[in-house]
Structure formats: structure tokens, C-alpha cells
Motif scaffolding. Structure first.
Motif, mmCIF file in Angstrom:
data_model
loop_
_atom_site.group_PDB
_atom_site.id
_atom_site.type_symbol
_atom_site.label_atom_id
_atom_site.label_comp_id
_atom_site.label_asym_id
_atom_site.label_seq_id
_atom_site.Cartn_x
_atom_site.Cartn_y
_atom_site.Cartn_z
ATOM 1 N N LYS A 56 5.075 -16.207 2.085
ATOM 2 C CA LYS A 56 4.295 -15.264 2.620
ATOM 3 C C LYS A 56 3.901 -13.916 2.150
ATOM 4 O O LYS A 56 4.762 -13.480 1.304
ATOM 5 N N GLY A 57 2.776 -13.259 2.402
ATOM 6 C CA GLY A 57 2.520 -12.212 1.840
ATOM 7 C C GLY A 57 2.025 -10.936 2.842
ATOM 8 O O GLY A 57 1.166 -11.384 3.721
ATOM 9 N N VAL A 58 2.174 -9.922 2.844
ATOM 10 C CA VAL A 58 1.580 -8.484 3.534
ATOM 11 C C VAL A 58 1.228 -7.501 2.953
ATOM 12 O O VAL A 58 1.300 -7.434 1.663
ATOM 13 N N ILE A 59 0.501 -6.629 3.513
ATOM 14 C CA ILE A 59 0.118 -5.439 2.987
ATOM 15 C C ILE A 59 0.854 -4.265 3.747
ATOM 16 O O ILE A 59 0.863 -4.201 4.913
ATOM 17 N N SER A 60 1.627 -3.009 3.179
ATOM 18 C CA SER A 60 2.028 -2.176 3.896
ATOM 19 C C SER A 60 1.148 -1.189 4.498
ATOM 20 O O SER A 60 0.146 -1.079 4.366
ATOM 21 N N GLU A 61 1.602 -0.771 5.592
ATOM 22 C CA GLU A 61 0.743 0.181 6.357
ATOM 23 C C GLU A 61 0.660 1.575 6.004
ATOM 24 O O GLU A 61 1.243 1.843 5.037
ATOM 25 N N ASP A 62 -0.421 2.425 6.490
ATOM 26 C CA ASP A 62 -0.483 3.872 6.098
ATOM 27 C C ASP A 62 0.678 4.477 6.124
ATOM 28 O O ASP A 62 1.032 5.455 5.271
ATOM 29 N N ASN A 63 1.943 4.167 6.920
ATOM 30 C CA ASN A 63 3.172 5.038 7.101
ATOM 31 C C ASN A 63 4.133 4.247 5.926
ATOM 32 O O ASN A 63 5.332 4.640 5.990
ATOM 33 N N GLY A 64 3.545 3.413 5.228
ATOM 34 C CA GLY A 64 4.908 2.583 4.355
ATOM 35 C C GLY A 64 5.197 1.642 4.581
ATOM 36 O O GLY A 64 6.041 0.773 3.924
ATOM 37 N N GLU A 65 5.224 1.290 5.893
ATOM 38 C CA GLU A 65 6.062 0.155 6.889
ATOM 39 C C GLU A 65 5.505 -1.227 6.476
ATOM 40 O O GLU A 65 4.200 -1.386 6.233
ATOM 41 N N PHE A 66 6.127 -2.192 6.493
ATOM 42 C CA PHE A 66 5.816 -3.590 6.302
ATOM 43 C C PHE A 66 6.512 -4.480 7.192
ATOM 44 O O PHE A 66 7.796 -4.170 7.534
ATOM 45 N N SER A 67 6.014 -5.711 7.530
ATOM 46 C CA SER A 67 6.728 -6.437 8.872
ATOM 47 C C SER A 67 6.101 -7.722 8.433
ATOM 48 O O SER A 67 5.143 -8.210 8.222
ATOM 49 N N PHE A 68 7.110 -8.829 8.237
ATOM 50 C CA PHE A 68 7.190 -10.160 8.232
ATOM 51 C C PHE A 68 7.361 -10.756 9.635
ATOM 52 O O PHE A 68 8.787 -10.625 10.062
ATOM 53 N N GLU A 69 6.672 -11.667 10.353
ATOM 54 C CA GLU A 69 7.139 -11.978 11.640
ATOM 55 C C GLU A 69 7.333 -13.557 11.420
ATOM 56 O O GLU A 69 6.735 -14.282 10.484
ATOM 57 N N GLU A 70 8.327 -14.165 12.350
ATOM 58 C CA GLU A 70 8.240 -15.645 12.462
ATOM 59 C C GLU A 70 8.622 -16.286 11.090
ATOM 60 O O GLU A 70 8.061 -17.148 10.404
ATOM 61 N N VAL A 71 9.757 -15.627 10.428
ATOM 62 C CA VAL A 71 10.237 -16.427 8.987
ATOM 63 C C VAL A 71 11.234 -17.311 9.144
ATOM 64 O O VAL A 71 12.345 -17.114 9.708
ATOM 65 N N ALA A 72 11.265 -18.532 8.373
ATOM 66 C CA ALA A 72 12.511 -19.402 8.751
ATOM 67 C C ALA A 72 13.586 -18.874 8.039
ATOM 68 O O ALA A 72 13.757 -18.240 6.851
ATOM 69 N N SER A 73 14.625 -19.451 8.462
ATOM 70 C CA SER A 73 16.129 -19.066 7.711
ATOM 71 C C SER A 73 16.099 -19.673 6.450
ATOM 72 O O SER A 73 15.881 -20.906 6.390
ATOM 73 N N ASN A 74 16.379 -18.674 5.233
ATOM 74 C CA ASN A 74 16.354 -19.094 4.183
ATOM 75 C C ASN A 74 16.719 -18.072 3.121
ATOM 76 O O ASN A 74 16.805 -17.127 3.435
ATOM 77 N N GLU A 75 16.796 -18.548 1.816
ATOM 78 C CA GLU A 75 17.099 -17.672 0.716
ATOM 79 C C GLU A 75 15.708 -17.262 0.202
ATOM 80 O O GLU A 75 14.795 -18.156 -0.060
ATOM 81 N N TYR A 76 15.259 -16.023 -0.093
ATOM 82 C CA TYR A 76 14.072 -15.491 -0.595
ATOM 83 C C TYR A 76 14.048 -14.491 -1.685
ATOM 84 O O TYR A 76 15.380 -13.888 -1.817
ATOM 85 N N LEU A 77 13.294 -14.282 -2.336
ATOM 86 C CA LEU A 77 12.766 -13.099 -3.297
ATOM 87 C C LEU A 77 11.766 -12.145 -2.840
ATOM 88 O O LEU A 77 10.784 -12.603 -2.627
ATOM 89 N N LEU A 78 12.233 -10.848 -2.583
ATOM 90 C CA LEU A 78 11.271 -9.974 -1.922
ATOM 91 C C LEU A 78 10.442 -9.199 -3.309
ATOM 92 O O LEU A 78 11.378 -8.697 -4.135
ATOM 93 N N LYS A 79 9.455 -9.338 -3.214
ATOM 94 C CA LYS A 79 8.678 -8.671 -4.463
ATOM 95 C C LYS A 79 7.746 -7.842 -3.873
ATOM 96 O O LYS A 79 6.775 -7.962 -3.115
ATOM 97 N N VAL A 80 7.722 -6.534 -4.527
ATOM 98 C CA VAL A 80 6.598 -5.422 -3.978
ATOM 99 C C VAL A 80 6.027 -4.816 -5.483
ATOM 100 O O VAL A 80 6.568 -4.514 -6.437
ATOM 101 N N SER A 81 4.649 -4.907 -5.257
ATOM 102 C CA SER A 81 3.790 -4.265 -6.581
ATOM 103 C C SER A 81 2.720 -3.360 -6.060
ATOM 104 O O SER A 81 2.301 -3.673 -4.722
ATOM 105 N N PHE A 82 2.549 -2.381 -6.553
ATOM 106 C CA PHE A 82 1.277 -1.461 -6.401
ATOM 107 C C PHE A 82 1.078 -0.773 -7.723
ATOM 108 O O PHE A 82 1.875 -0.514 -8.577
#
Length: 801
Positions: A56-82
Motif C-alpha cells: 500500500k502507499g499513501v501521501i503525508s498530510e499538511d501536518n506531516g501525518e500519514f495513515s494506513f487503514e485496514e492492513v492485514a497482519s504481517n511483517e512489512y518494510l515501511l519506506k518514506v521518500s521525499f
């Protein structure tokens, strides 16, 4: 009643699709090392076993916050780029709702030219008085500004006019009105690179600081300057429609410590072909009814030159002087019209025809200058003063020759005449604006003066003797208009509420004089234009906004000229010096769900707005098209907007509208009977953006628009749709760009317009070059990451040219 169409069912299904198997949420916040929020960063969940697989992928909001909803239980690698920051990676084990308090991004040590800009998805946000469509560095950032406006939610192009909710829009750039004619506006935006656009604001009910005239506003926000230096670019485009077209241009920008200079030049040699087929059924009480079938072809050749020069000088941090200019020249623009009309009885037995050749040559020049000064106060408020001047000149010559033939092909008559027409318009405006705060309340106020002086004339000559034998058609028309305006507004936020109230007053004094008829049209009136906005944020996921505005629509200058422009002797456009301004009232109720779903319920009363109407004279066998005030015009509907990331590389966006429109007008060729033209319809707009490479340098988009029904004055549109695709590839570390756009793949944008009521029955199908393939190339040199101060100039009256 509003009918339910299949696209509505698609819309409802689209809005209801959510993953049934997702279980947890992941939230966090991005900040810089200085603890400032990072907005619009790419945040991606990757498969921990295969880091190339995006979950899944999202874009951070004006206040810098981001949110993923309804994510299955698992092991992930979180990647942030700007852009400008080091890539951030973190392993995440998700088996419950998780919130990361803070992720700190570190700036890269390398210079700007070594940073790779990655495309991101467009974004829609809602504020108290506007909807913002954020497109900076998105998959839409190739092509032109015109392409972006056509993709903006809720915007539809009808008969070469951008419209929102069945009303023409006013285009601004950086809160400054684009002061050009409708044709020049399209030429400008087609040559204005989308790369410079940060966002487009859709302001359906404009607040008091904007002129009371006009409907919705599309405000284009460009990116701002970030560091000293020089950059430049050269670009070109080849477009293949029915015939090829070309465009080439160059831009140069230099930013010093105090002085910023921007210069741009675009040359657009174009050949365009437009074909129409139309019919008119003339009923008769004495002879057999006649059906006139017309085939029309127009070949337009133009060589438009567009230049911009902008100077900004910063005396210090609080004082700034700006000069803007826009120069547009279109010499020797020619229109070669060929018209064949077959006349038959209703039994389709052809018994005569006539052929008309019409050649038109125009020379247009439009020079606009703007000077402004801005002072910033210690408390954050500003005061600004500015002056604007426009000079618009047009010379138009026309030669018309018609040959009439009998049923056996014998020529029975020939008529030929010439016309010479001029249009000179001078516009001057002066304005002062003040913005300040008192506690939690923000105040805005201002004064404005506008003066318009228009002189136009047309002469008809016999083609052989060149004598003025048409005194009843030749005329001179002078128009003088002055508008004095003042406004004040206040806005405040408290707890869960936001409110904004404004009041604008405009006093109008105008005079129109036709020298051939000795008719004098004088009007003096004062009108108040209140605006009100109230927003309630019940929670982070639910907010409600109620807004209202009162607006005025003034006629265009050319529509006031009492002249006739002939397609042939039986078919012409006529001006109307008796047009009046119309007052309208707009109401809107918005509900926002989770900041991603937007529902707008609206009602719009346009009053006696000017509209283009066609009337056929069944006795004299003529048809004339003219601007006239409607007796009544209103509309209401429900708009739905939603966007989501389907995967990390695919973003989709939907805008759908169920609406009712109706126009009531006086049928002047039908015993002045009142006629109401009304429809119930659906408008659906799908946009899809794709990132086609891991480094973001290859991207694409696919869009589809569908309109089930539409009206314009007395005319009804058949259903029409548009399917378009675009590809963009960045080359040589973003120093160059190659783009491909295919518009209207199935050639379904053009549609038939029909006017049938009482004793009126006519229709036309205009086939313009809507289907085309465009290939573009742009090369940047210098410090090409530098953002410039490119913008348009302001004067509220120029869009009526």
C-alpha cells in the motif's frame, strides 16, 4: 425528479468498496530535524520478504501525518521518500493497531541537481471556501495547464468553454485573474507548462475579496522561488489531429538576492479544421415545408506570439514591488469558410442549393500591464496597492460571396459583399487591499475602481463598387463603463467551528451608444453581494460546511455590439446592445467523510443571465444567433468526489454529479411565448494515475469523462464522452522530459446540439479536432530545480473581452 443512471450505480459501488479482510491501522508523523512537519512525502508499505512488492502507499498530510487503514497482519518494510531528504526504512510487525509517534527525515548533503524528483499522486482537500486539487510533482505534471484544468474534478469543457455546474468559470493564476479573451486564454494555458503548477483551487462560491462578477473560479497556484540562481528551458510539441500543429517556446528565470526576473516566449503556428453539418426545418402555411441541409467547413490558420515579462524586487523582507506583463499578438489570422446548403421539401426532394465562400482576416493584439506594491506588517497582515492597464485591438475584414442554383444546376443569382470591422478596448483598474488579524479573527478589506472604454464599428460594402450600400447594417458603437467597489470580510476558528462572513458593494455606471440607430443605453445601479461560510468539524472523520454567495454576471463587450457577422445571407450572428447584467444566488451544503469522500448538495439561481439563443424566422427563411437575457435560469444537484490509492503505483479518482438544469426564455419568433428547456442528467469523471517505474521517472494517466445530457440556451446536447491517455518519461536525471498524450481516443467528444420547440426545429453537429496525438519534448538547463515566479496579471474586466 432526478433519474438513476448506470454511472450512478457504478459510483455507489465504487464508494462502497473496502477490503473486508484488513484488520489493523498504522499511523505516524513525519518531521524534519528542525521538528517541522513534512507534507506530501511518499509513504509505502513493502513486503518484508520481497522489498520490490508494494502493498500500500499513501501521501503525508499538511501536518506531516500519514495513515494506513485496514492492513492485514504481517511483517512489512515501511519506506518514506521525499525530495531533498534521505530515504527512510523501518521494519514493521503489525498484529494490532500501531502508531509511530515521530519519524525524523534527514536532509541529503548533495546539491539539488543530484536529487531525483519522484512523481506522486494528486490529492484533493476541502477547506471552508474551496476544494484544492494538489498536483505538484504528480503524474499530471506533464503537458499543459489546459490539460490539468480539464482533469480537475467537476470541470467540463463545453463548446471550447471551461464550465463548473453548467456555468462558465473565471481562471486565476496565483489569485490574479487571467486577463485574456476566451481564445487567448486557451492559447496561453496550452503553452503554460503543467510542471510549474502546485495546485488548482475550485472556488464555487467565491468570497468577498473576489469580484462579484462571474461564476466559479479556478485558481492555479504555481510553485514559489526557493533559492538564488538561473534556470532556463526550451520545449516543443507536435500535435497530429486532422492536420498537424506545432508549438515551441523558451523560458528564462533568474533569482538574485532582491531581484527576480522571468521571461517567456511561445510561438504557436496552427492550422485547424472544423466541420459542421446542420439542418433547419422551415414550416410554411402557404407552400410545402422546407428542409435546409448545410455542410460547413472552416480552415483556420494562425501564428500566435505570446510573451511574458515579470519583475519582482524585494526591498526587504516586508516590502515588495512587482511588475507583470502579458503580450499576445496574432497577426493575419485567417478563416476560410466553405458552406453548401441544399434546400428540399420535407419529402427530401432537392430542388435548389446555394454555395457560400467566406474569407475572414483578423489582426489581434492584447497588451496587459500590472504594477503592484505589497507591505507586510509585524503581526502577519499585509497591505497592497496595484494598478492595471489593458489595450485590446482587433481589425477584421470579411468577404462573402454566395451563388444560388436551381434544381437543374443553373446559377440563378449571385450576391457578394465585404465588411470591415474594428474593436478597440481600453481597461484601467486600481485596487488597494488590507489583511490583518485581531486576536483569533482575520480581517480583509479593499477598494477597487475599474474603467472600461470600448469603441467598435463595422461597415458593409458592395463587393464590386466598394460603395457603402448597407447603411442599415453599418454602425459604430461606443461603450463606457465604470465600476466602484468596496469589500470587507472576517473569518475565525474556534473549537470545532469555522466561520467566514463578507460583504461587497459595487456601484455601476454605464453608457452604450449606437450611432446608426441613435439608441442610447444608460444604466446606473448599486448592488450588495454578501458571502457566508460556516463549517462544523464533528470529529476527525466528519465535517459539514454551509456556504452562500450572491453574484453578478455582466455581458461581454462583443455581445453588446449591435453588429451582424454573416455565415451567409440567411445565417448570421447578431449583437444585442440591450443586454443587462444578471444577479444570481448560490447555496451549497458539503459533507466530508474521513477527508476522502466529499458530498456537495447545491442550489443555484442564476436569474436573468445572458445566454446564446438561436431563432429561425420561418417567413423570411433566416436564422440568427444572439445573446439575450433569459427569463429565469436555475439548477440543483448532488456532487460526489473521492480519491484513493488502489496500490502503491495506482491512484484512482472519481467525480460524479447528478444534476437538474433549466433555462426559461422568450421565444421571439413564436409569438413571444415563454419556453423552458430543462434536463436531468449525470456527469461522471474518472481519473487514474500510474507510476510505471520504481524510480518514478516513468508515469502515465488514463481519464474518462461521460455526460448523459446537457443544455446551452435553447439547445440540448446528445450524450458525449472522452477517453484519453498520457505517458511521461523523465530523462537524464530529470534534465529532459518526453511526453505522449492521446486525447479522445474513440472520437466521442463532439456531439449534436438540437433546438426543437413550438415552430423552431434546427440542429448542428460541430466536428472539431478533439481527437489528436501530441508528442512533446522539454530540455532544462541551468539550476532547473529552481522554482520561478511565473504568473498571470490581474484586472477583473478582461475576461469579458
Amino acid at each position: 425528479m432526478i433519474r438513476i443512471y448506470p454511472p450512478l450505480l457504478i459510483t455507489l459501488l465504487f464508494l462502497s468498496t473496502n477490503s473486508l479482510f484488513a484488520q489493523y491501522s498504522l499511523k505516524g508523523k513525519l518531521v524534519t530535524e528542525a521538528n517541522n512537519p513534512v507534507a506530501f512525502a511518499n509513504v509505502i508499505l513493502l513486503d518484508s520478504q520481497d522489498s520490490t512488492t508494494v502493498y500500500k502507499g499513501v501521501i503525508s498530510e499538511d501536518n506531516g501525518e500519514f495513515s494506513f487503514e485496514e492492513v492485514a497482519s504481517n511483517e512489512y518494510l515501511l519506506k518514506v521518500s521525499f525530495v531533498g531528504y534521505e530515504e527512510y526504512l523501518q521494519e514493521i510487525s503489525l498484529n494490532s493497531d500501531k502508531k509511530i509517534k515521530r519519524i525524523t527525515l534527514k536532509e541529503v548533503a548533495s546539491n539539488l541537481d543530484e536529487v531525483t524528483i519522484k512523481t506522486r499522486k494528486p490529492k484533493i482537500t476541502r477547506s471552508i471556501d474551496r476544494i484544492t486539487f494538489d498536483v505538484e510533482n504528480s503524474t499530471l505534471s506533464s503537458g499543459s495547464s489546459w490539460d490539468i484544468l480539464r482533469q480537475t474534478p467537476g470541470v467540463i469543457m463545453s463548446q471550447d468553454q471551461l464550465q463548473v455546474r453548467n456555468s462558465n468559470v473565471t481562471v486565476y493564476i496565483n489569485d490574479r485573474k487571467v486577463q485574456l479573451t476566451a481564445d487567448e486564454l486557451q492559447t496561453l494555458l496550452q503553452s503554460y507548462s503543467a510542471e510549474n503548477i502546485k495546485s488548482v483551487e475550485v472556488i464555487i462560491n467565491p468570497p468577498a475579496r473576489y469580484d462579484a462578477e462571474g461564476g466559479a473560479i479556478l485558481n492555479i497556484n504555481t510553485t514559489s522561488a526557493i533559492s538564488p540562481g538561473y534556470k532556463g528551458s526550451i520545449e516543443g510539441a507536435y500535435t497530429q489531429g486532422i492536420v498537424p500543429k506545432y508549438q515551441m517556446g523558451t523560458s528564462h528565470y533568474w533569482k538574485g538576492d532582491k531581484l527576480n526576473v522571468f521571461a517567456n516566449y511561445t510561438y504557436s503556428p496552427r492550422k485547424e479544421i472544423k466541420r459542421d453539418n446542420s439542418y433547419i426545418n422551415f414550416p410554411s402555411d402557404f407552400e410545402a415545408d422546407q428542409r435546409w441541409q448545410t455542410d460547413f467547413e472552416r480552415v483556420t490558420r494562425s501564428q500566435a506570439h505570446n510573451a511574458n515579462i515579470i519583475l519582482d524586487y524585494d526591498f526587504d523582507e516586508k516590502n515588495k514591488l512587482s511588475f507583470s506583463s502579458n503580450l499576445l499578438f496574432s497577426p493575419d489570422k485567417t478563416f476560410n469558410n466553405s458552406v453548401r446548403t441544399d434546400i428540399a421539401t420535407q419529402a427530401n426532394t432537392s430542388f435548389s442549393n446555394f454555395l457560400t465562400d467566406s474569407d475572414v482576416t483578423t489582426d489581434d493584439s492584447n497588451i496587459a500591464l500590472d504594477l503592484s506594491y505589497t507591505h507586510s506588517f509585524e503581526n502577519g497582515g499585509t497591505i497592497s496597492a496595484g494598478a492595471h492597464f489593458t489595450k485590446f485591438d482587433q481589425e477584421r475584414d470579411q468577404m462573402v460571396e454566395t451563388n444560388y442554383f436551381s434544381g437543374n444546376g443553373e446559377m440563378v443569382n449571385s450576391i457578394a459583399f465585404n465588411t470591415e470591422a474594428i474593436q478597440d478596448i481600453n481597461i484601467f483598474t486600481a485596487q488597494i487591499d488590507l489583511s490583518t488579524s485581531l486576536g483569533e479573527t482575520t480581517f480583509e478589506s479593499g477598494l477597487k475602481l475599474s474603467s472600461i472604454d470600448s469603441e467598435s464599428g463595422i461597415d458593409f460594402f458592395d463587393a464590386e463598387s466598394l460603395e457603402n450600400l448597407y447603411d442599415n447594417l453599418s454602425d459604430e458603437f461606443h461603450y463606457d463603463e465604470k465600476v466602484y467597489a468596496a469589500y470587507a470580510s472576517a473569518s475565525r476558528e474556534w473549537e470545532k467551528w469555522s466561520a467566514k462572513l463578507g460583504l461587497r458593494g459595487e456601484y455601476t455606471d454605464l453608457l452604450g451608444m449606437s450611432f446608426s440607430t441613435d439608441k442610447l443605453n444608460t444604466q446606473e445601479y448599486f448592488e450588495l453581494f454578501p458571502t457566508a461560510y460556516l463549517q462544523y468539524r464533528a470529529s476527525d472523520n466528519h465535517s459539514f460546511t454551509l456556504d452562500y454567495s450572491r453574484r453578478i454576471e455582466r455581458p461581454r463587450y462583443e455581445s453588446l455590439n449591435p453588429f451582424r457577422y454573416f455565415l451567409n445571407e440567411n445565417d448570421f450572428n447578431a449583437g444585442n446592445p440591450n443586454l443587462r447584467a444578471a444577479i444570481g444566488n448560490n447555496f451549497n451544503l458539503n459533507y466530508s467523510l474521513m477527508g476522502r469522500y466529499f458530498f456537495d448538495l447545491y442550489y443555484r439561481d442564476n436569474g436573468k443571465s445572458p445566454a446564446s439563443l438561436a431563432f429561425q424566422d420561418n417567413q423570411n427563411l433566416t436564422i440568427r444567433r444572439m445573446q439575450a437575457n433569459l427569463l429565469e435560469s436555475k439548477g440543483y444537484g448532488l456532487d460526489v468526489t473521492h480519491g484513493r490509492s488502489v496500490t502503491g503505483w495506482w491512484y484512482t479518482q472519481l467525480y460524479a454529479s447528478l444534476f437538474h438544469e433549466e433555462n426559461t426564455f422568450l421565444a421571439v419568433e413564436s409569438n413571444n411565448v415563454e419556453v423552458t428547456n430543462e434536463i436531468d442528467a449525470v456527469f461522471a469523471q474518472f481519473y487514474n494515475a500510474f507510476t510505471l517505474s520504481q524510480d518514478g521517472t516513468f508515469s502515465g494517466n488514463l481519464s474518462f469523462t461521460y455526460v448523459s445530457d446537457f443544455i446551452a440556451g435553447s439547445y440540448n446536447f446528445d450524450p458525449f464522452s472522452t477517453l484519453s491517455i498520457g505517458l511521461r518519461k523523465a530523462l537524464w536525471n530529470n534534465r529532459a522530459e518526453l511526453s505522449l498524450n492521446i486525447n479522445d481516443i474513440f472520437n466521442n467528444t463532439n456531439t449534436r446540439l438540437t433546438s426543437q420547440y413550438l415552430n423552431q426545429d434546427n440542429s448542428f453537429f460541430a466536428r472539431e479536432e478533439m481527437r489528436y496525438v501530441r508528442v512533446g519534448f522539454k530540455y532544462n538547463f541551468g539550476n532547473f530545480r529552481l522554482e520561478d515566479n511565473q504568473r498571470s496579471i490581474d484586472a477583473a474586466e478582461r475576461d469579458r473581452l
